[in-house]
Design a protein around this motif. Sequence first.
Motif, PDB file in Angstrom:
ATOM      1  N   SER A  73       0.843  -1.196   0.000  1.00 30.16           N
ATOM      2  CA  SER A  73       0.000   0.000   0.000  1.00 30.16           C
ATOM      3  C   SER A  73       0.880   1.247   0.000  1.00 30.16           C
ATOM      4  O   SER A  73       2.032   1.217   0.427  1.00 30.16           O
ATOM      5  CB  SER A  73      -0.934   0.017   1.208  1.00 30.16           C
ATOM      6  N   ALA A  74       0.301   2.334  -0.494  1.00 27.11           N
ATOM      7  CA  ALA A  74       1.006   3.620  -0.552  1.00 27.11           C
ATOM      8  C   ALA A  74      -0.039   4.731  -0.518  1.00 27.11           C
ATOM      9  O   ALA A  74      -1.180   4.528  -0.940  1.00 27.11           O
ATOM     10  CB  ALA A  74       1.836   3.723  -1.833  1.00 27.11           C
ATOM     11  N   PRO A  75       0.364   5.917  -0.045  1.00 28.01           N
ATOM     12  CA  PRO A  75      -0.568   7.048  -0.124  1.00 28.01           C
ATOM     13  C   PRO A  75      -0.692   7.506  -1.573  1.00 28.01           C
ATOM     14  O   PRO A  75       0.199   7.279  -2.389  1.00 28.01           O
ATOM     15  CB  PRO A  75       0.116   8.115   0.734  1.00 28.01           C
ATOM     16  N   LEU A  76      -1.795   8.141  -1.881  1.00 32.21           N
ATOM     17  CA  LEU A  76      -1.996   8.733  -3.202  1.00 32.21           C
ATOM     18  C   LEU A  76      -1.637  10.208  -3.139  1.00 32.21           C
ATOM     19  O   LEU A  76      -2.108  10.934  -2.267  1.00 32.21           O
ATOM     20  CB  LEU A  76      -3.447   8.568  -3.648  1.00 32.21           C
ATOM     21  N   THR A  77      -0.782  10.646  -4.049  1.00 35.04           N
ATOM     22  CA  THR A  77      -0.326  12.032  -4.102  1.00 35.04           C
ATOM     23  C   THR A  77      -0.890  12.685  -5.354  1.00 35.04           C
ATOM     24  O   THR A  77      -0.805  12.108  -6.438  1.00 35.04           O
ATOM     25  CB  THR A  77       1.219  12.073  -4.155  1.00 35.04           C
ATOM     26  N   ARG A  78      -1.441  13.875  -5.195  1.00 38.90           N
ATOM     27  CA  ARG A  78      -1.980  14.610  -6.352  1.00 38.90           C
ATOM     28  C   ARG A  78      -0.826  15.211  -7.142  1.00 38.90           C
ATOM     29  O   ARG A  78       0.023  15.894  -6.603  1.00 38.90           O
ATOM     30  CB  ARG A  78      -2.917  15.713  -5.887  1.00 38.90           C
ATOM     31  N   ARG A  79      -0.804  14.951  -8.453  1.00 44.43           N
ATOM     32  CA  ARG A  79       0.207  15.539  -9.328  1.00 44.43           C
ATOM     33  C   ARG A  79      -0.339  16.712 -10.110  1.00 44.43           C
ATOM     34  O   ARG A  79       0.349  17.689 -10.345  1.00 44.43           O
ATOM     35  CB  ARG A  79       0.735  14.491 -10.308  1.00 44.43           C
ATOM     36  N   LYS A  80      -1.551  16.595 -10.583  1.00 44.59           N
ATOM     37  CA  LYS A  80      -2.245  17.655 -11.310  1.00 44.59           C
ATOM     38  C   LYS A  80      -3.685  17.643 -10.819  1.00 44.59           C
ATOM     39  O   LYS A  80      -4.026  16.925  -9.896  1.00 44.59           O
ATOM     40  CB  LYS A  80      -2.214  17.398 -12.822  1.00 44.59           C
TER      41      LYS A  80
END
Length: 163
Positions: A73-80
Amino acid sequence: RMETPAADGVRIAMAAPVRGPGLEGDDSLEVKEAYAQDWVAGVCGGGSGTNVHLRIQLCEGVKLMRFFYAGRSAPLTRRKDCVFVARFAGKANGPEELMERWGGRVGGGPGDPEPPRPPPVQEEEVIPYDLADGEAVITYTLDEEPREVKIRGVETRPMIPYM
């Protein structure tokens, strides 16, 4: 796109024929595209990993929490605006491999760079989902209410070898 209930209570998003995975019947979150791509750095010890890119349309009040994929699992990071990425570190070309290349030496001679420090020991992660190849789960909240959705059809794209 269509949604089906699963035995474990997780909503399952079936892959749409052209647009990739998505949801039906829940306007709060729509996954329009999902693909995984391995990468490896072009410098010794630069690392490797897998990045999962998602194009997600969110309604107001949705907060993305975690992305579960390939047993991790990993966090979701906003790119755009509507593009998010989950980053998973790999084992190739990392500090462990560099330590092996040094053969246990600590500083060779004048002008030799310092050997890398060993990475911290990480415990093996146990995720609460049984996922097949190409499946993932996104956990999120809608107005503070926890929700989750299973995605089928995460595309695998060719590896990027950075030079």
